[in-house]
Write a protein that holds these residues in place. Structure first.
Motif, PDB file in Angstrom:
ATOM      1  N   ARG A  41      -3.021  16.572  -4.364  1.00 19.88           N
ATOM      2  CA  ARG A  41      -1.697  16.245  -4.925  1.00 19.88           C
ATOM      3  C   ARG A  41      -0.757  17.442  -5.005  1.00 19.88           C
ATOM      4  O   ARG A  41       0.270  17.401  -5.693  1.00 19.88           O
ATOM      5  CB  ARG A  41      -1.822  15.592  -6.313  1.00 19.88           C
ATOM      6  CG  ARG A  41      -2.625  14.309  -6.314  1.00 19.88           C
ATOM      7  CD  ARG A  41      -2.667  13.694  -7.695  1.00 19.88           C
ATOM      8  NE  ARG A  41      -1.352  13.215  -8.094  1.00 19.88           N
ATOM      9  CZ  ARG A  41      -0.867  12.011  -7.823  1.00 19.88           C
ATOM     10  NH1 ARG A  41      -1.605  11.150  -7.122  1.00 19.88           N
ATOM     11  NH2 ARG A  41       0.324  11.650  -8.246  1.00 19.88           N
ATOM     12  N   TRP A  67       0.849  -1.183   0.000  1.00 21.64           N
ATOM     13  CA  TRP A  67       0.000   0.000   0.000  1.00 21.64           C
ATOM     14  C   TRP A  67       0.892   1.242   0.000  1.00 21.64           C
ATOM     15  O   TRP A  67       1.741   1.403  -0.874  1.00 21.64           O
ATOM     16  CB  TRP A  67      -0.956  -0.043   1.186  1.00 21.64           C
ATOM     17  CG  TRP A  67      -2.064   0.966   1.150  1.00 21.64           C
ATOM     18  CD1 TRP A  67      -2.929   1.219   0.115  1.00 21.64           C
ATOM     19  CD2 TRP A  67      -2.415   1.856   2.207  1.00 21.64           C
ATOM     20  NE1 TRP A  67      -3.808   2.211   0.463  1.00 21.64           N
ATOM     21  CE2 TRP A  67      -3.528   2.630   1.733  1.00 21.64           C
ATOM     22  CE3 TRP A  67      -1.935   2.085   3.483  1.00 21.64           C
ATOM     23  CZ2 TRP A  67      -4.125   3.604   2.519  1.00 21.64           C
ATOM     24  CZ3 TRP A  67      -2.533   3.053   4.263  1.00 21.64           C
ATOM     25  CH2 TRP A  67      -3.622   3.800   3.788  1.00 21.64           C
ATOM     26  N   ARG A  68       0.710   2.154   0.990  1.00 22.28           N
ATOM     27  CA  ARG A  68       1.541   3.358   1.043  1.00 22.28           C
ATOM     28  C   ARG A  68       2.756   3.195   1.951  1.00 22.28           C
ATOM     29  O   ARG A  68       3.494   4.157   2.171  1.00 22.28           O
ATOM     30  CB  ARG A  68       0.707   4.549   1.520  1.00 22.28           C
ATOM     31  CG  ARG A  68      -0.414   4.939   0.556  1.00 22.28           C
ATOM     32  CD  ARG A  68      -1.026   6.259   0.955  1.00 22.28           C
ATOM     33  NE  ARG A  68      -2.055   6.682   0.019  1.00 22.28           N
ATOM     34  CZ  ARG A  68      -3.360   6.552   0.223  1.00 22.28           C
ATOM     35  NH1 ARG A  68      -3.783   6.000   1.359  1.00 22.28           N
ATOM     36  NH2 ARG A  68      -4.230   6.960  -0.668  1.00 22.28           N
ATOM     37  N   GLN A 110       6.294  12.300   3.123  1.00 21.93           N
ATOM     38  CA  GLN A 110       6.991  11.048   3.409  1.00 21.93           C
ATOM     39  C   GLN A 110       7.474  11.099   4.848  1.00 21.93           C
ATOM     40  O   GLN A 110       8.123  12.073   5.258  1.00 21.93           O
ATOM     41  CB  GLN A 110       8.177  10.890   2.446  1.00 21.93           C
ATOM     42  CG  GLN A 110       8.940   9.596   2.546  1.00 21.93           C
ATOM     43  CD  GLN A 110      10.130   9.600   1.599  1.00 21.93           C
ATOM     44  OE1 GLN A 110      11.182  10.140   1.913  1.00 21.93           O
ATOM     45  NE2 GLN A 110       9.948   9.025   0.419  1.00 21.93           N
ATOM     46  N   PHE A 154       3.450  16.372  -1.434  1.00 23.54           N
ATOM     47  CA  PHE A 154       3.838  14.965  -1.292  1.00 23.54           C
ATOM     48  C   PHE A 154       4.552  14.814   0.041  1.00 23.54           C
ATOM     49  O   PHE A 154       5.521  15.516   0.330  1.00 23.54           O
ATOM     50  CB  PHE A 154       4.753  14.538  -2.436  1.00 23.54           C
ATOM     51  CG  PHE A 154       5.127  13.079  -2.377  1.00 23.54           C
ATOM     52  CD1 PHE A 154       4.185  12.093  -2.628  1.00 23.54           C
ATOM     53  CD2 PHE A 154       6.426  12.694  -2.058  1.00 23.54           C
ATOM     54  CE1 PHE A 154       4.527  10.754  -2.574  1.00 23.54           C
ATOM     55  CE2 PHE A 154       6.774  11.360  -1.998  1.00 23.54           C
ATOM     56  CZ  PHE A 154       5.821  10.378  -2.262  1.00 23.54           C
ATOM     57  N   TYR A 177       6.219   5.886   5.269  1.00 22.24           N
ATOM     58  CA  TYR A 177       4.880   6.030   4.699  1.00 22.24           C
ATOM     59  C   TYR A 177       4.891   7.223   3.748  1.00 22.24           C
ATOM     60  O   TYR A 177       5.450   8.281   4.067  1.00 22.24           O
ATOM     61  CB  TYR A 177       3.869   6.258   5.826  1.00 22.24           C
ATOM     62  CG  TYR A 177       2.466   6.599   5.381  1.00 22.24           C
ATOM     63  CD1 TYR A 177       1.546   5.601   5.079  1.00 22.24           C
ATOM     64  CD2 TYR A 177       2.056   7.932   5.281  1.00 22.24           C
ATOM     65  CE1 TYR A 177       0.252   5.920   4.689  1.00 22.24           C
ATOM     66  CE2 TYR A 177       0.767   8.256   4.892  1.00 22.24           C
ATOM     67  CZ  TYR A 177      -0.131   7.249   4.594  1.00 22.24           C
ATOM     68  OH  TYR A 177      -1.412   7.564   4.207  1.00 22.24           O
ATOM     69  N   SER A 178       4.255   7.091   2.581  1.00 22.64           N
ATOM     70  CA  SER A 178       4.227   8.159   1.585  1.00 22.64           C
ATOM     71  C   SER A 178       2.800   8.383   1.119  1.00 22.64           C
ATOM     72  O   SER A 178       2.032   7.427   0.938  1.00 22.64           O
ATOM     73  CB  SER A 178       5.101   7.808   0.374  1.00 22.64           C
ATOM     74  OG  SER A 178       6.425   7.523   0.764  1.00 22.64           O
ATOM     75  N   GLN A 179       2.431   9.676   0.881  1.00 21.30           N
ATOM     76  CA  GLN A 179       1.093   9.986   0.397  1.00 21.30           C
ATOM     77  C   GLN A 179       1.046  11.401  -0.158  1.00 21.30           C
ATOM     78  O   GLN A 179       1.715  12.302   0.344  1.00 21.30           O
ATOM     79  CB  GLN A 179       0.056   9.848   1.514  1.00 21.30           C
ATOM     80  CG  GLN A 179      -1.383  10.060   1.045  1.00 21.30           C
ATOM     81  CD  GLN A 179      -2.394   9.913   2.154  1.00 21.30           C
ATOM     82  OE1 GLN A 179      -2.027   9.750   3.318  1.00 21.30           O
ATOM     83  NE2 GLN A 179      -3.675   9.958   1.815  1.00 21.30           N
ATOM     84  N   TYR A 180       0.235  11.585  -1.201  1.00 23.22           N
ATOM     85  CA  TYR A 180      -0.085  12.918  -1.705  1.00 23.22           C
ATOM     86  C   TYR A 180      -1.221  13.507  -0.883  1.00 23.22           C
ATOM     87  O   TYR A 180      -2.164  12.808  -0.492  1.00 23.22           O
ATOM     88  CB  TYR A 180      -0.511  12.861  -3.173  1.00 23.22           C
ATOM     89  CG  TYR A 180       0.633  12.713  -4.136  1.00 23.22           C
ATOM     90  CD1 TYR A 180       1.396  13.815  -4.512  1.00 23.22           C
ATOM     91  CD2 TYR A 180       0.945  11.476  -4.689  1.00 23.22           C
ATOM     92  CE1 TYR A 180       2.447  13.685  -5.403  1.00 23.22           C
ATOM     93  CE2 TYR A 180       1.988  11.334  -5.586  1.00 23.22           C
ATOM     94  CZ  TYR A 180       2.739  12.450  -5.936  1.00 23.22           C
ATOM     95  OH  TYR A 180       3.780  12.313  -6.818  1.00 23.22           O
ATOM     96  N   LEU A 181      -1.165  14.819  -0.641  1.00 20.16           N
ATOM     97  CA  LEU A 181      -2.189  15.527   0.115  1.00 20.16           C
ATOM     98  C   LEU A 181      -2.578  16.804  -0.622  1.00 20.16           C
ATOM     99  O   LEU A 181      -1.848  17.272  -1.504  1.00 20.16           O
ATOM    100  CB  LEU A 181      -1.685  15.867   1.518  1.00 20.16           C
ATOM    101  CG  LEU A 181      -1.285  14.696   2.419  1.00 20.16           C
ATOM    102  CD1 LEU A 181      -0.620  15.213   3.688  1.00 20.16           C
ATOM    103  CD2 LEU A 181      -2.490  13.834   2.761  1.00 20.16           C
TER     104      LEU A 181
END
Length: 659
Positions: free
Chosen positions: A565, A525-526, A570, A568, A558-562
């Protein structure tokens, strides 16, 4: 001189910027959040590819970074875990290096495979060279619009690290760059201030038909450190009790010692191709390198740590200059590759401004050594489709018995899978500080004209695949040169300070070194878990080459766009560990590490927490380094008597500008 060059550049900067041809549009960064990063061996036609036409939109792949060996990468604005590993003073992944307590100080080497060999005699004082930018560390550029790279990072206590670079193409064929990396860090221990500066300026040029290609640069570097020699009472440090958790309360060996190494270098590398259109062509090659250095150790109050002295105030200064010329002629064919024959001229002077006499008045220690070394050699390079290879052989014309064989090959199955192999056989002349050293401390004066050449045989295989990265190295060392403490402590010094008499030594037996390194990242997943594990084994009759058996680094993140987008993010934890071993100790008087068998260190965890964020080309990071220091025991060391870093919070930014 550095201040003058910086002032001149600042005066010329507006003209350089306005002379750059303005491109229509701008960098299309949003479509390339993680731009493709490639490495390729290029020929003289490709390493100076002109900027894009003025009616196109500049994209990331139009901003090229080119090494002196013509390997090309694209400016990387992505935020990856490899980027996280490079957010340090050296600005490169420092796995296998153990930092000293303050930024800008030296590093202890955990991974012996990081050691590089040069057949020519070098200046020495190797502990001062970790942040010294060598010829191969200077990059050249080809950019569509002016490109600026800014790096900022907080340091220990008060201070900061700043690395700034700007490069412009004033035309399709001419690129200029200037950069400066500086650090000022107070540190947490008495007498441990770092104040270093690395200035670089240069450029590259090629004619419109690519027949002539030039790369040149100047560097001016000064690396200054207050040297405290470590702490006197490790038991106070390990107690973890007040007032010794305030590191300024810990007594150190030296309170007024300073070391500084300065160096200036003028470098030119240029080639001329006789015929551009004919696939069979002669290429003439010339490389020039002139470099001056000095290493100075000052200590207004002498210390019993280094024994008796000639004077009450210590001032040692070692000077060095070197001039190198290489002239070659190559036959280039698009089917069979390039074969180059060359000759080298290497001329050096290593000297002091004093001599030391024996009691009878005869010469004891001379003040200088100098020599001229001439070699001949051949280099073959081949690149076609998925195979790239090179072979080099050189030998001395003069009587120094210098020799070098270096063969390597790489096969790329596709973009994600490749295999590289390398073999090196070297007959290396001793570094100059092994042969001659002078000091105001009586025990630190020697002249060794009996040293043999070091013999090095090294085999390396590296595989990079989409499943795992792995490398294996096997090195055989004969007549290995090293430093060792020769003092036998039979009588305690008046101030209870153990004495160091560190001398150069040569090992007559064979040392066999083996290492295997494996890296693999797992993703779910992320979340991702990035792992690097190093195993080392040394076969030797005596404890000369000492390394930890295992070194590991594991990062869970853990990585995710917010925000649609726009951002980014991390965040995660990095765990590092190495097994206990008799690690080398550091002697600031001679700027070298030396072998010791009295104290093992290691076996302590280093855990960091980090948050990284990226908005377009702006990246920032916040890091809590070694936050477990007060929870897992105060037995962490970078060298005997030199503690590793306590818990520290760091903040930094990297900002890339493309116009």
């Amino acid at each position: 001189m550095q201040r003058i060059l910086i002032s001149v550049f600042l005066l010329l900067l507006p003209a350089l910027l306005f002379s750059q041809e303005k491109k229509k549009g701008r960098l299309n960064s949003q479509s390339k959040q993680a731009p493709i990063r490639s490495v390729e061996r290029t020929d003289n036609d490709r390493d100076q590819e002109p900027s894009q036409a003025s009616d196109t939109i500049a994209t990331v792949d139009m901003y090229k970074i080119i090494t002196i060996e013509r390997d090309t990468t694209i400016v990387d604005t992505s935020l990856t875990i490899q980027w996280e590993y490079r957010n340090n003073y050296l600005r490169k992944d420092n796995f296998g290096l153990l930092a000293f307590p303050n930024d800008g100080q030296t590093y202890n080497t955990l991974d012996y495979g990081l050691t590089k060999f040069n057949p020519f005699p070098e200046f020495g004082f190797r502990a001062k060279h970790f942040s010294y930018q060598e010829v191969e560390d200077i990059n050249y550029y080809n950019v569509a619009t002016p490109y600026t790279d800014l790096f900022y990072r907080s340091t220990q206590q008060q201070g900061q690290i700043l690395d700034a670079l700007i490069t412009v193409n004033t035309s399709e064929n001419l690129n200029l760059f200037v950069g400066y990396k500086g650090i000022r860090s107070i540190g947490k221990y008495i007498n441990s201030i770092s104040s270093n500066g690395n200035f670089r300026i240069g450029g590259s040029y090629n004619t419109a038909n690519k027949r002539y290609v030039l790369k040149t640069h100047f560097t001016g570097q000064d690396l200054s450190n207050q040297e405290n020699g470590g702490i006197l009472r490790p038991d106070y440090f390990e107690s973890g009790e007040e007032p010794y958790t305030n590191r300024e309360r810990l007594e150190v060996y030296f309170t007024d010692a300073t070391s500084i190494m300065k160096g200036n270098r003028f470098f030119v590398d240029h080639t001329f191709r006789l015929n551009k259109d004919n696939p069979n062509s002669l290429v003439f090659h010339h490389r020039f390198n002139y470099e001056t250095k000095f290493y100075e150790y000052t200590q207004p109050t002498r210390s019993n740590r280094f024994g008796a002295s000639y004077t009450t105030s210590i001032n040692n200064k070692t000077r060095y200059n070197m001039m190198y010329n290489m002239v070659g002629a190559a036959y280039s064919n698009e089917n069979i590759g390039m074969l180059e024959f060359y000759v080298e001229d290497y001329n050096y002077n290593y000297f002091y401004r004093t001599i030391i006499l024996n009691p009878d008045g005869s010469l004891g220690i001379p003040n200088a050594i100098n020599d001229r070394i001439n070699t001949y050699g051949a280099r073959y390079t081949y690149q076609k489709d998925k195979l790239k290879g090179s072979a080099l052989i050189s030998n001395s014309i003069t009587d120094q018995s210098l020799a070098n064989i270096d063969v390597s090959a790489r096969y790329d199955f596709d973009e994600k899978n490749s295999v590289t192999a390398r073999y090196q056989n070297m007959n290396k002349l001793p570094n100059l500080n092994f042969r001659l050293y002078q000091s105001d401390y009586k025990a630190y004066n020697w002249y060794r004209d009996d040293l043999k050449n070091e013999k090095i045989n090294s085999f390396e295989i590296e595989a990079k695949t989409k499943w795992v990265d792995a490398s294996v190295q096997y090195t055989i060392l004969n007549d290995h040169l090293y430093f060792r403490n020769e003092f036998v402590n039979t009588i305690t010094a008046p101030d209870n300070i153990d004495t160091l008499y560190v001398k150069p030594r040569q090992y007559g037996n064979t040392i066999n070194y083996f290492s295997a390194k494996v890296g693999r990242e797992f993703r779910v997943w992320r979340f991702a878990l990035d792992n690097t594990v190093l195993y080392q084994k040394v076969d030797q009759q005596d404890k000369i080459l000492n390394v930890p058996e295992f070194v590991t680094r594991n990062t869970l993140y853990y990585s995710q766009y917010l925000f649609k987008r726009a951002l980014f993010l991390q965040t995660g934890f990095t765990f590092q560990y190495f097994t206990k071993y008799y690690g080398n100790d550091y002697n600031p008087l001679i700027g070298e590490f030396f072998v010791q068998e009295e104290k093992e260190f290691g076996g302590f965890p280093l855990i960091d927490f980090f948050i990284n964020a990226k908005i377009k080309e702006f990246r920032m990071f916040l890091r809590a380094e070694h936050f477990n220091s007060s929870m897992t025991g105060y037995d962490f060391y970078s060298a005997p008597n030199v503690p590793y870093r306590d818990f520290t919070v760091r903040f930094g930014v990297i900002w890339d500008f493309f116009s």
